[in-house]
Design an enzyme around this catalytic site. Structure first.
Site, PDB file in Angstrom:
ATOM      1  CB  ILE A 112      -0.969   0.037   1.207  1.00  0.00           C
ATOM      2  CG1 ILE A 112      -0.208   0.193   2.529  1.00  0.00           C
ATOM      3  CG2 ILE A 112      -1.869  -1.187   1.224  1.00  0.00           C
ATOM      4  CD1 ILE A 112      -1.099   0.512   3.716  1.00  0.00           C
ATOM      5  CG  ASP A 113       3.872   1.537   2.689  1.00  0.00           C
ATOM      6  OD1 ASP A 113       2.782   1.917   3.147  1.00  0.00           O
ATOM      7  OD2 ASP A 113       4.661   0.801   3.298  1.00  0.00           O
TER       8      ASP A 113
ATOM      9  CG  ASN B   9     -16.718   9.435 -25.463  1.00  0.00           C
ATOM     10  OD1 ASN B   9     -16.346  10.170 -24.550  1.00  0.00           O
ATOM     11  ND2 ASN B   9     -17.782   9.706 -26.194  1.00  0.00           N
TER      12      ASN B   9
ATOM     13  NE  ARG C 294     -31.751 -14.470  -8.134  1.00  0.00           N
ATOM     14  CZ  ARG C 294     -32.443 -14.315  -6.999  1.00  0.00           C
ATOM     15  NH1 ARG C 294     -32.076 -13.398  -6.123  1.00  0.00           N
ATOM     16  NH2 ARG C 294     -33.464 -15.085  -6.740  1.00  0.00           N
TER      17      ARG C 294
ATOM     18  CD  GLU D 254     -25.757   4.759 -22.416  1.00  0.00           C
ATOM     19  OE1 GLU D 254     -26.773   4.910 -21.716  1.00  0.00           O
ATOM     20  OE2 GLU D 254     -24.887   5.645 -22.545  1.00  0.00           O
TER      21      GLU D 254
ATOM     22  CD  GLN E  87     -23.301  11.794 -16.147  1.00  0.00           C
ATOM     23  OE1 GLN E  87     -24.472  11.973 -15.844  1.00  0.00           O
ATOM     24  NE2 GLN E  87     -22.868  12.003 -17.361  1.00  0.00           N
TER      25      GLN E  87
ATOM     26  NE  ARG F  46     -21.591  12.021 -28.481  1.00  0.00           N
ATOM     27  CZ  ARG F  46     -21.577  13.301 -28.134  1.00  0.00           C
ATOM     28  NH1 ARG F  46     -21.791  14.236 -29.041  1.00  0.00           N
ATOM     29  NH2 ARG F  46     -21.369  13.670 -26.882  1.00  0.00           N
TER      30      ARG F  46
END
Length: 752
Positions: A165-166, A503, A537, A600, A635, A706
């Site tokens: 972690i250092d 993007n 599931r 999406e 966001q 885009r």
């Protein structure tokens, strides 16, 4: 030219055995590295063994060294610490202990070791490798192994990954666990404002906007108590104290400043919690690279360590890194602090220099006066880290002698005249706040060019810094195109990419994307946990990103997804059916929960509902399904430490570029800049932050969707598939070149 590409299917691990161990202090992300080593090793046909409890388990042998299976590393990606244990081992420091360890490895046919730990652990591994042939000779002489066994196992190959972690290991920009530790620190700092540990202290100070940081590499100068006292009526400050710094500062603060003061020592809180998205991705990439390095090793190959340089995984000679790390400590002990900072590497040095620029407000008599006016605005959708970038730009600009102007609501606010001067104190406390405090809109400038040019003239704006997403990129192109009609637009302009979608052409990374990845990863962890104890599931998760599949792909890698559907990799009903069948088979034999991510805009017809219904129908009798659309939660929220730090440093560099260009283009009492290189995008490309003329990026851009035409992260998709047990082609052409730390440090790079 001959084809020089190299693919994973041409590398074989058949007949090889790999041992993986974690040693020293544990760090979040170690489990992700172990998982990647195990699954990649099995994928190429090697046997992989867990060495439990680090070197102690290697010395003790027995059940401490067990063969790993694919399923044995399931559900460990999100677990903090190390599930195979880590222990400091005195026995291994002795020759007799290393002799026992060699015997235990030879008995299991292990001649490849992947060691995850700090410099002490890696130094021990290299010593073990150097002694290996002598240890085997001793074992032959004592009759514990045969000469044939010694010949068969004559070479020991070592690859290290730094788990600490250092972040105090030379040769890598980030070690496994550092980003997660910063998350823990910033969580506390945002709540109570105070914390700990050299690199952690420095980057945390940058990430939360601390006014004071005390670290051994930068002792306070004479008169610092008086300087702190002067600031008491104007600044709220935080003190970052490494564990080995004296806490007598408490008495000073109370005596000189009269502040009601509390001290908090975080200690092992920094090691706890789940690993961040960054650490999971870093560890997964390093784990795969470590296996590739072992496959390609020859008897003469030196022990290497897999490191991160900018955005690229590289291999460096282990002992070069260890020796450089030891030189840093020697320089510290001898109080050669400036040399120690340089030895620590460019990343640490850049952090320190940026902190110095931003921490203390110089009085007016100390500042240069350039008489230049610089405007800062946000454009596009909000992204976490925008405020950190604005704060950095404003304070660096003021330090450079400029007058800074804030434009509210992007280009829309620009043409409406929503422009006002912004001063040093106005951006205090901005670093940790999400969204855009300046306000941001998607409005493009082309339809309002005349009014924008008028506002530029009214406020005598000499340069522009635009922080935003694809609209910011388009806006800069439109402003540049309008220069021929409006001389007011002939000023230096630079864009800093800030969008969760990641993007933007010309940059591997954007401010805000890391925060979004952490939101996705955290949510996926919770969603999977919600099914604990239930029947099998599968969760179908929809991510943002427009047509860019970065969030779905890299989020899938961080969360351990079984599939991720994106626009850049077209798929049809046969692919969907194959994925369902693959997941069904896994559900029958091992895992209890499956995870499928969908960008999406990946397909007009194969919607989230369609995929959900398909999986539900085809999985009947084996698993049931649930779906979640994450939406704008990706966001929102406070920016991650990475986005705070990245936003701070990239904006500082952008403002320094503006200062340079203002001097370059100042002629006869005015600024006039209309060359291509006076309108640039500052982006992260592989190992460097690079200024690129936006006009030259047009050929790299798919304007309809885009997105950039080429995207580096697509190379991570085969890695994600391999770790999900798919057979796939994986181009590993970038792997295999052993570099040297001295050459890396002297390259003209600006690593983040």
């Amino acid at each position: 030219m001959p084809d020089t590409k190299k693919f994973i299917e041409n590398l074989s691990g058949a007949g090889k055995s790999i041992g993986v161990l974690t040693s020293g202090g544990d760090a979040q992300g170690m489990n992700a590295a172990v998982r990647a080593v195990v699954r990649m090793g099995i994928y190429v046909g090697a046997k992989v063994y867990f060495v439990h409890e680090g070197y102690q388990g290697m010395v003790d042998g027995g059940d401490n060294i067990k063969e790993a299976s694919w399923e044995s590393v399931s559900s460990m990606l999100q677990v903090g610490g190390t599930v195979i244990g880590s222990a400091r081992c005195k026995d291994f420091r002795a020759h007799e202990g290393r002799l026992r360890a060699a015997l235990n490895l030879v008995q299991r046919g292990i001649t490849n070791l992947c060691v995850i730990g700090g410099d002490g652990s890696l130094t021990g591994a290299n010593l073990f490798r150097e002694e290996w042939s002598g240890l085997l000779d001793e074992l032959v002489q004592s009759g514990q192994i045969s000469e044939e066994a010694a010949q068969t196992h004559s070479a020991l190959h070592i690859v290290g990954m730094v788990g600490s972690i250092d972040n105090d290991f030379c040769g890598t920009d980030m070690t496994i666990g550092t980003d997660s530790a910063l998350h823990r620190i910033i969580e506390v700092v945002d709540a109570i404002m105070t914390t700990a540990q050299r690199y952690l202290a420095l980057v945390s100070a940058l990430a939360c906007g601390a006014d004071w940081v005390l670290i051994p590499e930068m002792p306070p100068k004479d008169g610092w108590e008086e300087q702190m006292s002067i600031a008491k009526n104007t600044l709220y400050f935080v003190n970052f104290l490494p564990e080995d710094c004296v806490l007598s500062l408490l008495q000073l603060v109370v005596r000189c400043l009269g502040f009601d003061t509390r001290v908090t020592i975080l200690g092992h809180v920094q090691r706890g919690g789940t690993p961040s998205a960054f650490d999971r991705i870093l560890a997964s990439r390093m784990g795969v690279e470590a296996v590739l390095a072992l496959l390609e090793a020859s008897p003469g190959t030196p022990a290497c360590v897999v490191s991160l340089c900018g955005n690229q995984a590289v291999r460096l000679p282990l002992m070069e890194c260890v020796q450089m790390t030891q030189e840093v400590q020697k320089a510290m002990d001898e109080k050669r602090f400036e040399e120690a900072v340089k030895l620590r590497g460019r990343s640490f040095e850049n952090n320190l220099n940026t902190y110095k620029l931003l921490s203390h407000h110089k009085i007016d008599t100390e500042l240069p006066h350039s008489s230049f006016n610089v405007a800062v605005l946000n454009v596009g959708a909000p992204a976490a880290g925008m405020n950190a970038a604005v704060r950095s730009a404003v304070r660096v600009g003021i330090t450079e002698g400029h007058t800074l102007f804030a434009v509210n609501d992007g280009f829309e606010g620009f043409y409406k005249g929503q422009i006002k001067e912004i001063k040093w104190g106005d951006v205090g406390g901005w670093t940790g706040q999400g969204g855009s405090l300046l306000g941001t809109k998607r409005t493009l400038p082309a339809k309002h060019i005349d009014k924008i040019a008028e506002q530029m003239k009214i406020h005598n704006i000499n340069a522009l810094l635009v922080i935003g997403g694809f609209e910011a990129y388009l806006g800069l192109l439109e402003l540049q195109a309008a220069r021929s009609k409006h001389a007011e637009l002939c000023v230096p302009m630079v864009m800093v990419p800030a969008t969760v979608s990641n993007n933007i052409p010309g940059s591997d990374l954007s401010i805000g994307a890391d925060t979004a990845l952490n939101a996705i990863t955290d949510t996926c962890d919770r969603i999977k946990q919600s099914a604990s104890g239930t029947k099998r599931r599968v969760f179908i998760i929809e991510t943002m990103g427009g047509y860019c599949g970065y969030l779905a792909t890299v989020g899938g890698l961080a969360a351990g997804a079984d599939a991720a559907y994106i626009y850049e990799e077209p798929f049809d009903i046969r692919d969907l059916q194959s994925n369902v069948e693959h997941l069904t088979e896994k559900m029958k034999t091992s895992i209890q929960r499956g995870l499928v991510l969908r960008n999406e805009n990946c397909s007009e017809n194969y919607t989230t509902d369609f995929i959900y219904q398909l999986y539900s129908e085809e999985g009947k009798g084996v698993f049931d399904c649930r779906k979640n659309v994450l939406g704008h939660m990706q966001q929102g929220g406070a920016p991650s430490p990475f986005d705070r730090n990245f936003g701070t440093k990239i904006a500082a560099k952008a403002m320094q570029w503006i200062s340079k260009k203002l001097k370059e283009f100042y002629r006869e009492g005015r600024v006039f800049a209309n060359s291509e290189d006076s309108a640039c995008l500052l982006g992260m490309r592989r190992r460097a932050l690079v200024f690129q003329p936006v006009i030259q990026l047009k050929d790299e851009t798919d304007f309809v969707h885009r997105i950039p035409k080429e995207q580096w992260w697509l190379r991570l998709r085969p890695l994600m598939k391999i770790l999900a047990k798919y057979k796939t082609s994986y181009d590993v052409s970038d792997s295999g070149q052993l570099e040297h730390i001295v050459r890396l440090r002297t390259k003209d790079i600006s690593a983040i």
